[in-house]
Structures are given as structure tokens and as C-alpha cells.
Design an enzyme around this catalytic site. Structure first.
Site, PDB file in Angstrom:
ATOM      1  N   HIS A  18      43.799 -56.375  82.392  1.00 58.25           N
ATOM      2  CA  HIS A  18      44.483 -56.378  83.687  1.00 58.25           C
ATOM      3  C   HIS A  18      45.782 -55.581  83.620  1.00 58.25           C
ATOM      4  O   HIS A  18      46.634 -55.711  84.495  1.00 58.25           O
ATOM      5  CB  HIS A  18      44.774 -57.814  84.123  1.00 58.25           C
ATOM      6  CG  HIS A  18      43.559 -58.671  84.251  1.00 58.25           C
ATOM      7  ND1 HIS A  18      42.939 -58.920  85.457  1.00 58.25           N
ATOM      8  CD2 HIS A  18      42.816 -59.318  83.326  1.00 58.25           C
ATOM      9  CE1 HIS A  18      41.880 -59.697  85.264  1.00 58.25           C
ATOM     10  NE2 HIS A  18      41.790 -59.955  83.976  1.00 58.25           N
ATOM     11  N   LYS A  72      53.792 -63.401  96.538  1.00 50.58           N
ATOM     12  CA  LYS A  72      53.232 -63.075  95.230  1.00 50.58           C
ATOM     13  C   LYS A  72      54.349 -63.197  94.203  1.00 50.58           C
ATOM     14  O   LYS A  72      55.518 -63.395  94.551  1.00 50.58           O
ATOM     15  CB  LYS A  72      52.625 -61.682  95.208  1.00 50.58           C
ATOM     16  CG  LYS A  72      53.533 -60.563  95.710  1.00 50.58           C
ATOM     17  CD  LYS A  72      52.785 -59.246  95.771  1.00 50.58           C
ATOM     18  CE  LYS A  72      51.677 -59.278  96.806  1.00 50.58           C
ATOM     19  NZ  LYS A  72      50.686 -58.218  96.649  1.00 50.58           N
ATOM     20  N   ARG A  73      53.974 -63.093  92.934  1.00 52.35           N
ATOM     21  CA  ARG A  73      54.962 -63.193  91.868  1.00 52.35           C
ATOM     22  C   ARG A  73      56.088 -62.183  92.086  1.00 52.35           C
ATOM     23  O   ARG A  73      55.846 -61.044  92.460  1.00 52.35           O
ATOM     24  CB  ARG A  73      54.262 -62.931  90.526  1.00 52.35           C
ATOM     25  CG  ARG A  73      55.122 -63.056  89.302  1.00 52.35           C
ATOM     26  CD  ARG A  73      54.225 -63.134  88.063  1.00 52.35           C
ATOM     27  NE  ARG A  73      53.147 -62.150  88.096  1.00 52.35           N
ATOM     28  CZ  ARG A  73      53.230 -60.925  87.568  1.00 52.35           C
ATOM     29  NH1 ARG A  73      54.356 -60.529  86.995  1.00 52.35           N
ATOM     30  NH2 ARG A  73      52.209 -60.101  87.621  1.00 52.35           N
ATOM     31  N   LYS A  91      56.448 -54.941  92.331  1.00 54.64           N
ATOM     32  CA  LYS A  91      55.843 -55.417  93.580  1.00 54.64           C
ATOM     33  C   LYS A  91      56.764 -55.175  94.776  1.00 54.64           C
ATOM     34  O   LYS A  91      56.367 -55.337  95.919  1.00 54.64           O
ATOM     35  CB  LYS A  91      55.484 -56.899  93.455  1.00 54.64           C
ATOM     36  CG  LYS A  91      54.355 -57.156  92.438  1.00 54.64           C
ATOM     37  CD  LYS A  91      54.008 -58.628  92.359  1.00 54.64           C
ATOM     38  CE  LYS A  91      52.935 -58.890  91.315  1.00 54.64           C
ATOM     39  NZ  LYS A  91      51.606 -58.375  91.668  1.00 54.64           N
ATOM     40  N   THR A 118      44.342 -59.146  94.082  1.00 53.18           N
ATOM     41  CA  THR A 118      43.385 -59.951  94.857  1.00 53.18           C
ATOM     42  C   THR A 118      44.039 -60.602  96.065  1.00 53.18           C
ATOM     43  O   THR A 118      43.334 -61.076  96.959  1.00 53.18           O
ATOM     44  CB  THR A 118      42.755 -61.034  93.961  1.00 53.18           C
ATOM     45  OG1 THR A 118      43.801 -61.775  93.319  1.00 53.18           O
ATOM     46  CG2 THR A 118      41.866 -60.409  92.907  1.00 53.18           C
ATOM     47  N   LYS A 129      42.386 -61.762 100.052  1.00 57.68           N
ATOM     48  CA  LYS A 129      42.436 -63.047 100.749  1.00 57.68           C
ATOM     49  C   LYS A 129      42.945 -62.870 102.181  1.00 57.68           C
ATOM     50  O   LYS A 129      42.411 -63.460 103.125  1.00 57.68           O
ATOM     51  CB  LYS A 129      43.331 -64.017  99.980  1.00 57.68           C
ATOM     52  CG  LYS A 129      42.851 -64.314  98.570  1.00 57.68           C
ATOM     53  CD  LYS A 129      43.950 -64.925  97.714  1.00 57.68           C
ATOM     54  CE  LYS A 129      43.570 -64.930  96.242  1.00 57.68           C
ATOM     55  NZ  LYS A 129      44.693 -65.299  95.357  1.00 57.68           N
TER      56      LYS A 129
END
Length: 1003
Positions: A547, A739-740, A745, A850, A854
Site C-alpha cells: 500500500h 480521513k487520517r 492528504k 477507498t 464509500k
């Protein structure tokens, strides 16, 4: 008394509990009962006919107790035959006698003689040689006689000592008629499955209230009702679980074993009853009892067994494996405290232990007798066995791995597979020695030290102790799992050449990669296979999914640490690497730079083992998790390996399960989709969602679609108000990034964009404000405890929210909310209520992502960069149904090279200056955060992408005003999400990587 000649029992005394196995040949072992149960626990607890043979009230029974020596039966082993009445703890006493005398038990056989056992122990001396000295034999024989009570000096073992209980009669009887009669009686007693009508469910729930929860059926609260409900559901899972395991055992298919250190399962109740197909029946039963299913479901906490996308991916894949009827099993760690609970105080993140097991976990089944010894430290000794030199690992510490099973039900099938998690417990051997010597404190310390291994997810590995604990976790997990897998294989097979045809081992990232070395050790050191044969088996068995997108992020283990904790494994890694490098030289010549990069052992100031290189060398398939990621692996991360073995590299784009992310989390949308498609078959065949495309412009569907979204937004708005006190308008666009927290990000880009929006609204005329599209900006996620920049991003979010939410000039035009302690259950609330979702990582840094899938399934529009799986989402739903911005992946390195020469827009400079100058307070605290995006240090290109980001946000505003267009885009998003189901991912893995086929348990 007549001797019973069959069956014999082989006893593996190397295990901490003496696991009995039926055997007619000491080389082949077959289970007495299905090995989903520990055989010892079955013998001790399960069927009628169990009767422990104990010492008499006056002490040990000595009648007919004898010890004899047979030194001619085996050429290289000495045989001691012990005949005695059995009593609790007798085998432990005998084993301890041998240990004290320095005698090694190689194997043992037990025969019945009425009420007596005849135990044959095949032993060697401490050097693995046959014992032939007469004085030594006499000394051992005398000690054994004393131990079994023949000499009158044996110590009576306390009744509480865990020992072995003899089964008399019952299903082990040698008379076929008796066995058949007892089996028929058992089927007569339990000949039907549990009933699922509401009345039966009511009775079942009350039964568990009374007898499991131990509360009065006339007085129990919501949490006690939840516990009873969960045990009732679990009963039905266990029925299917037993059937599935028995069917797998009967058919003996090739099985997948999914090894992952993280499984972010979320809550189990709603998912289980939906997959079992009895949610409505339970809801009706609870209403009759005065409870609501939705209220009880909220009583369940999240299983804190992972963090982020990798862990949630593992959970989705387990759901798909069960639903698609694949013979599979997951292995992981049962973390006592999980990651951490995120507490926000004055806008700052604080970490608290997540005591998720404080109130028990009704979904797990503790297998106290399914346990394996896991070894650490010690030395490696060279010995000669059968005229061959071999290495023997003599460990310095032993810990028990105890199994906890979690049934995973499939949807629309009886198949229920198993997630087996390991908890660390102290070795009973060491505890007994401590207690016997009166060293109670040392026994307690040993227990605490052992249990630490499975205490916490992601120990802080900045210190040596943290690195050691992390490595201990990894090896503990893979050692226990492999012992379990090999035991299951040997129950049926006696030739390890068959192992790759029956076992597929999937490594979920590099965390379980020590399994490769452990399997080599077992095959070479314990099973006595030659190196080449063992290596061939290993290479055919393992496959690896990575990953990671950056070479510098790949896992490394310091050689000194590995050599101290696992000395034999370090030797094996060196041997693997030597053979690999020698072969590599034949392929590429003496290109020392390339040889150094590809070597498993990294030379340098700190010598390391490259776990990714080890995985690539040993695995038959290396998988990326999206098309973009696969290209990164080939061209950047593993470029040299791809050029060497291009056939090894594949990719399967990650997916998520529609059962969790639509059926469970968005039941209103589920019902609407089923209505318009005219079928519920899409729940298992998600490609059918494409049928929504023909209705995307239908005004009736659009109206119903908007109503579903409004209801979901109402739920989310209520949660926000209860959590933060902030009231939000349902007419606003709910703009979400959860998200984290990480620099790549780019939550900071989002916050700077919010500051710009705030600044613009603040300086508008009143007439212009009426044209503004209201926004509720929602952020959530955890920052790693040692990640200071990420923590400052969280604080900035709260500082900006404090200013924006309390500004009367802004009102409902802009609100900013941070949701603390983001987890799966929160996501199930947030995702259905979102209008716009941001996935804005710098291109080339997200392996898959992912989270976007969702949101896509739930009809949420995406604002994103062309990164990870977003590229494939564009292919499925079209760029005109998304809001795309930012530098492309092939542009990033060139832009970075420009450094300080890269010009940024004035709007970006202004908002950063507002933060730097203390407009939102905490001027000194945010200085280092501002430094990361100015003066040529903007590694993640926030400044470069800012103008494009603002333009795309404006495009989203314009689209939101046109609600017909927006709703059509939302419907098309859901319709195009079929490719991103984990069902498709698993089918690709099964066909192209694992070589497994469905094995459907009959209904």
C-alpha cells in the site's frame, strides 16, 4: 481388564497444553474432533461420557504403576513406557521430570488399558542423541517412578491444575454401534436450527437476559438488552460457522489465509443481522419487548483493531470472501486498547487509551485451549542430527498466543468464515516455576510483560523499546498463525509438497512478512525439509499486496534488533539474501549499485533488513491497489524488481463492500435503489447499479433521491449539534473531508480554502452575500501521536472554526466543524449525509483511497485530484460528474524542482499571512505550520494548486444551485460505483493470485 488397542493417541508435549490427536502412525495425525475446537477442551468439556480419573482421597493410586525402558525399539531414540492410573496434571509432572533431567521428548504415544494409560515417551538427551548409559537410564526410571507415585513420594497435584481428562466411552468408543447410537442421540437432541420468527427471537433474547447477562427479565436496560440481543445473534452465527468449517474440512479445498495486523471491523450487530437476513424479525421482536433495534445498535462500540484505509479494506475483503463463498480465514491481533481515543481540548488533540473491551465483546469466542507457544530471544546452536548439521534455536523467552474467533457472515449464503485474533498470555511453564519458588512478584511481572505484546495498536516506535515491541507483535502474530495453519494442513496431509496446492498466504502490506521466514524455519528446522525444497514451497505459497507509494516509506528492521529478538530468523534472511544476490549477479552482472539497492540487507551506518525486498523476492505475486499505484510500483518504488520479474507484478483496484456502506449505513437509499431497479440482487451483484443511469433524469426518482439525502443530512445535523453545539442549515452544501490527518492528504489546503471563503464573505456587500451558496465544512480524522504538524493542522481547524462560527456577519453562510474521534460508526453517519467530499492528496501520494468509493456509492459528489483510484473513478462516471483540479502526477516532480521560484497566487499568500499574523490567534504556535508552505518548502504543492482549487470550488457552488443537475450527478455517481465493490476485488484476487474457488456450504 481388556486392553483397547485402537485408537492410539499421539501427544505433542512440546505444546503448553497437551493436544491429543488420534494416530495410527506417528508420522500422520488426524483430529478426534473438528479442530475448530481444541481437542483438549473437547475431551474436557464437550460431550457426555467425560469422567476425570483422579487420585484417591488417600493420595495417588500406585497399584500396577510401572516404568520400563525399551532401548531397541528405535535406532536413534530411547523409549520410556509409563503405565499408571491417570490423574489431573500427571503428564505435566512427567514432562517436568524429563525437563529437569535434561531429557528431550521427541514424541509420545498414549494407549488405553481400561482405566489405565500406557504412555510411551520417545526421548533423547540434551544433544538430541539416544540415551544408552545404564546409570542415566536408572536415574531417569527412578525419578519417573517417584513422580507417578510408585515410590510413594509423589507430590499430589492440586485439583485446580489444568491437566488432561480421560474420555471413557462416548464417541471415542471402539464399538461402531455405540458410536452410532450416541451420534443419533445427539442429533435427536439438536436436530433443527434455531428459529428466526419474532416470537422465537423474543424468547431467545429473554433467555440471554436471564442466563447470559444474569439480569431479571422484568428489569433490564438498553445496554443489557443489547448484550442479550448480540448473544442471540451470535448463536445463529455459530450455527452457520460450524456448518461452514465442517463443510470446508469435508471438501478440503485450497484455502486462503489473509494475514493483516489491522482489521477495522466497526460495529457487528447491524451488519450481522442484515447478512443473516433477519433484521426485520429482530426489530419486530424487540418492539414487542419495548425496545427499538436502532437504539440498541447504538450501544455497541467500534472494535478498535485498526486505523485508516488498510484496516477498513481488510474488513471489507473479509465480508466479500464470506459472501462469495470462498474458503478463507483472517488472522490478526486482538489489541486490548486499539489505536487511541481522540480527545479535543481547547482545539488540541489529546490521546487516551481506547478501552474498547472494557464492557466485553459478545462477538468473539475465546478459544482458551487453542494456543501456541511463541518464542523470542535466545541463541542458535549447531547440532548433528541424522548425520546432518542443523541449526537449533534455543529461545530465551516463551509467550502463549491464545485464539479469539470472530464469525464473519456472508450475505445471502450460509457461509460464515472466521477471523482469528491472537492475544498474548504468559507461558504457563514460567508461571509455574515462579510460583513454585515463591517468586510471586516475578510471575506477575512476566504476565504483564507477555500481555504487553497484544496490548496496543501501533506502539510508539521512536524508541528502541517501541521498535522492539512492534517487531514482537509482528512475529507473535505470524508465528501463532502459521502454527495454526500448519496444524490444520497436517490434520489431513502428510506431504508438504501439497502445501501450496492447499494453502494461499496473503500478506497485507509488509507487517506480516516475517511469515515468510517463519515458514522457512519450520520447514527446514522442524520438518527437516531440504533448503531448496522448502524454498520452492514458500515461493509458491505467498503473495504480497503493498500500500506504499514512496520508496522511503518502506518498512525496515534494524539487524541488531532482529538478531537479538529472532536470531534464527536473521540467519535464514541472510541465507535467502545470499542465494538471491548470487542469482542476481548471473542476471545483471556486477552492477554493485543495483545489487545494493535490490539486496534484502541494507548496508549503512545502521544495517537494516528491507521487508519489502524480502516480500518481493519470496512471493509469487506482488499486487498494487490501483492502476496508478501499479505504475508507481513499476516505475519508481520497485523499478529494478519489475525489470527483473515483470510477470510477478499485478494490480487489483481496492474496493469497499456495498453491504456495509449502503445497506447498513444508508438503509433509505438501499430501499430506494431496490425499488427503482426492481430487485435486491444488486446487494450481491453491484454491477446492477448501472441500471440507475436510465432513470438519472427522471423527476420522480430525483425527488425521492433528494428526500433520502435530506433525511440523512438531518441525522448528521443533529449529531453535529449534539457533539459541538453548532447548529447548521440543511439548505447548505455539506462539504466533507474525513480521513487520517497527514500533510499529503492536504487538510491544510482545505482549511486555507475555508479561510479564503470566509475572507471573501466578510468583505462582501449585503447584496452579494445573498448569492453565496451556504457551506457546512466538516473535517475529521486522527493525527499520529508524534506527528506535530498534523496536530497543528487540527488546532488550526478549531481556531478558524472559533472565528467563523461566531461571526455574526457570516451567519449560516459558512460553518466549520471538526468531528472528534472519527471511526467507522461515525463514517456510517457522515458519509450518507454528505453532498460534496474532498479527496485532494498531492498527485502520486495516494495508493488507492477507498474513502472516495464509500462516498461515491452514497451519491456524494467528489472534489478530487487525479490520484490513486480517482483516476479509475473518472473512467467510470466521467470527469463531468466530478470536480477535478490540481497538478497531474507527471507534473509534480518538475514543479518541486522549481522550489522558491515557483510562484503562488496572491490569494494563497494572503490567507497564509492571516494565519502567520495571528488573525486566528496562536501566532507563535502556527509559525512552523506556515513555514511548511512558504519559501520553497511547499513540498505538497498547496500554493501551486490553490488557484485551481478555488476555481473548482466555485464550479461546485454553481452546480449545487442547479439542484436538478446536482441530483442527476449524484444518481450517476451511485450508478457508476459498481466497479469499486470489494466483491470485484476479491474475485480478481481469487482467480489471478490465490487460485481458490468458491466452496458453498449447502443450505
Amino acid at each position: 481388564m481388556s486392553a483397547i488397542t485402537a485408537p492410539l493417541l499421539t501427544v505433542d508435549l512440546r505444546q503448553p497444553t497437551f493436544a491429543f490427536l488420534v494416530s495410527v502412525d506417528s508420522r500422520r495425525r488426524f483430529p478426534i474432533f473438528p479442530r475448530s475446537h481444541s481437542t483438549v477442551s473437547v475431551l474436557r468439556d464437550s460431550y457426555h461420557g467425560l469422567e476425570p480419573l483422579r487420585a484417591s482421597k488417600n493420595g495417588p493410586i500406585t497399584e500396577s504403576s510401572t516404568v520400563t525402558v525399551e532401548n531397541d525399539e528405535e535406532s536413534d531414540l530411547t523409549t520410556f513406557v509409563v503405565r499408571a492410573r491417570n490423574r489431573i496434571g500427571l503428564l505435566r509432572v512427567i514432562a517436568k521430570v524429563f525437563k529437569v533431567l535434561g531429557v528431550r521428548i521427541e514424541r509420545a504415544i498414549v494407549e488405553f488399558e481400561g482405566e489405565f494409560f500406557v504412555k510411551k515417551f520417545f526421548v533423547t538427551d540434551s544433544n538430541g542423541k539416544k540415551i544408552e548409559d545404564g546409570e542415566d537410564l536408572d536415574r531417569i526410571e527412578k525419578a519417573l517412578l517417584e513422580a507417578i507415585g510408585a515410590g510413594g513420594a509423589a507430590e499430589t497435584v492440586a485439583a485446580s491444575t489444568r491437566g488432561v481428562v480421560v474420555r471413557r466411552g462416548g464417541l471415542l468408543g471402539d464399538v461402531a454401534g455405540d458410536r452410532r447410537a450416541k451420534a443419533e442421540r445427539m442429533f435427536e437432541l439438536m436436530d433443527v436450527f434455531l428459529k428466526n420468527d419474532p416470537i422465537s427471537l423474543e424468547k431467545d433474547i429473554l433467555y440471554h437476559v436471564e442466563y447470559t447477562v444474569a439480569r431479571s427479565r422484568f428489569n433490564f436496560d438498553d445496554f443489557e438488552a443489547y448484550q442479550a440481543l448480540s448473544h442471540s445473534v451470535r448463536d445463529r452465527l455459530i450455527e452457520r460457522w460450524h456448518d461452514t468449517q465442517q463443510y470446508f474440512k469435508k471438501k478440503d479445498p485450497k484455502r486462503l489465509y489473509f494475514l493483516s495486523l489491522e482489521f477495522l471491523m466497526g460495529r457487528s450487530l447491524s451488519n450481522s443481522v442484515i447478512n443473516l437476513g433477519i433484521r426485520d424479525q429482530y426489530a419486530a421482536a424487540l418492539r414487542q419487548l419495548g425496545f427499538e433495534f436502532e437504539v440498541l445498535a447504538e450501544q455497541e462500540g467500534d472494535a478498535a483493531l485498526g486505523n485508516g484505509g488498510l484496516a477498513r479494506l481488510s474488513a471489507c475483503q473479509m465480508d466479500s470472501l464470506a459472501t462469495l463463498d470462498y474458503p478463507a480465514m483472517g488472522y490478526g491481533l486482538r489489541y486490548q486498547y486499539g489505536l487511541f481515543r481522540q480527545i479535543i481540548l481547547d482545539g488540541f488533540q489529546h490521546e487516551q487509551p481506547d478501552y474498547w473491551l472494557n464492557f466485553g465483546n459478545p462477538w468473539e469466542i475465546e478459544r482458551v485451549h487453542v494456543s501456541y507457544a511463541v518464542k523470542f530471544y535466545g541463541t542458535v546452536e549447531e547440532q548433528i542430527l541424522n548425520a546432518e548439521k542443523c541449526n537449533i534455536w534455543v529461545p530465551g523467552e516463551t509467550v502463549e498466543a491464545v485464539a479469539y474467533d470472530n464469525p464473519i457472515p456472508g450475505y445471502g449464503t450460509r457461509n460464515t468464515i472466521n477471523l482469528r485474533l491472537w492475544a498474548a498470555k504468559p507461558s504457563g511453564q514460567y508461571d509455574m516455576e515462579s510460583y513454585n519458588t515463591g517468586d510471586y512478584i516475578n510471575a506477575v511481572v512476566n504476565r504483564q510483560k507477555a500481555e504487553t505484546i497484544s496490548n496496543v495498536l501501533y506502539p510508539d516506535d521512536r524508541s528502541y523499546q517501541g521498535k522492539e515491541l512492534r517487531l514482537k507483535q509482528q512475529y507473535f502474530f505470524v508465528s501463532a498463525s502459521l502454527q495454526d495453519i500448519i496444524r490444520r494442513f497436517k490434520d489431513v496431509h502428510d506431504n508438504f509438497d501439497d502445501f501450496p496446492g492447499k494453502v494461499a498466504l496473503q500478506l497485507n502490506d509488509t507487517h506480516p512478512s516475517l511469515a515468510i521466514v517463519e515458514l522457512m524455519r519450520v520447514l527446514v528446522d522442524e520438518e527437516r525439509l531440504g533448503w531448496d525444497r522448502a524454498w520452492d514451497i514458500v515461493c509458491k505459497t505467498f503473495c504480497f499486496t503493498t500500500h506504499t507509494v514512496l520508496p522511503e516509506a518502506l518498512e525496515k528492521i534494524p539487524v541488531d534488533l532482529l538478531g537479538s529478538l529472532l536470531p534464527r530468523h536473521l540467519q535464514i534472511i541472510y541465507d535467502i539474501n545470499f542465494n538471491f544476490v548470487e542469482e542476481l549477479k548471473k542476471r545483471i552482472g556486477l552492477d554493485y549499485s543495483r545489487l545494493s539497492l535490490m539486496s534484502i540487507v541494507e548496508e549503512g551506518a545502521v544495517k537494516n533488513i528491507r521487508m519489502a525486498n524480502l516480500s518481493i523476492v519470496c512471493c509469487h505475486t506482488i499486487n498494487g491497489v490501483s492502476r496508478v499505484h501499479a505504475e508507481l510500483l513499476k516505475k519508481r518504488v520497485f523499478k529494478d524488481f519489475y525489470e527483473l520479474w515483470p510477470q510477478k507484478f499485478q494490480y487489483k483496484t481496492n474496493g469497499v463492500t456495498q453491504r456495509r456502506w449502503i445497506v447498513v449505513s444508508n438503509p433509505n437509499l438501499c430501499a430506494l435503489v431496490s425499488k427503482w431497479l426492481g430487485t435486491e440482487a444488486w446487494i450481491c451483484n453491484v454491477d446492477l447499479l448501472a441500471g440507475l443511469q436510465e432513470f438519472a433524469s427522471n423527476p420522480d426518482l430525483q425527488q425521492e433521491w433528494k428526500m433520502v439525502k435530506t433525511v440523512n443530512k438531518m441525522r448528521l445535523a443533529e449529531y453535529i449539534e449534539a457533539m459541538s453545539g453548532v447548529k447548521v442549515s440543511l439548505d447548505a452544501m455539506f462539504d466533507v473531508q474525513i480521513k487520517r490527518i497527514h500533510e499529503y492528504k492536504r487538510q491544510l489546503l482545505n482549511i486555507l480554502g475555508i479561510i479564503h471563503r470566509y475572507d471573501c464573505i466578510k468583505n462582501m456587500e449585503k447584496s452579494d452575500k445573498r448569492k453565496v451558496v451556504p457551506r457546512v465544512c466538516i473535517l475529521g480524522g486522527k493525527a499520529a501521536p508524534g506527528y506535530e504538524i498534523a496536530k497543528k493542522i487540527i488546532k488550526l481547524c478549531h481556531a478558524v472554526a472559533e472565528k467563523v462560527n461566531n461571526d455574526a456577519d457570516i451567519g449560516d453562510l459558512l460553518k466549520l466543524v471538526f468531528i472528534p474521534d472519527y471511526n467507522v460508526s461515525v463514517a456510517e453517519l457522515v458519509i450518507p449525509g454528505s453532498d460534496l467530499s474532498q479527496h485532494i492528496s498531492t498527485a502520486g501520494h495516494e495508493a488507492s483511497g477507498t474513502g472516495s468509493m464509500k462516498f461515491l456509492m452514497n451519491g456524494c459528489l467528489l472534489l478530487a485530484t487525479a490520484d490513486g483510484s480517482t483516476v479509475e473513478i473518472i473512467d467510470e462516471i466521467g470527469a463531468d460528474n466530478m470536480f477535478l483540479f490540481g497538478a497531474k502526477m507527471n507534473e509534480v516532480s518538475t514543479l518541486r524542482d522549481k522550489g522558491a521560484a515557483l510562484k503562488v497566487p496572491l490569494q494563497f499568500a494572503r490567507v497564509v499571512r492571516m494565519v502567520r499574523d495571528g488573525y486566528f490567534g496562536f501566532k507563535d504556535y502556527f509559525k512552523s505550520l506556515c513555514d511548511t508552505v512558504e519559501d520553497g518548502r511547499d513540498f505538497y504543492l498547496l500554493g501551486h494548486d490553490f488557484s485551481s482549487y478555488l476555481e473548482t470550488q466555485a464550479a461546485a457552488d454553481r452546480a449545487f444551485v442547479d439542484q436538478e443537475k446536482w441530483t442527476r450527478m449524484s444518481i450517476l455517481s451511485t450508478a457508476g460505483s459498481g466497479r469499486f465493490s470489494s466483491d470485484r476485488t476479491i474475485e480478481e484476487y481469487a482467480e489471478k493470485t490465490w487460485g481458490i474457488e468458491p466452496c458453498k456450504c449447502p443450505s
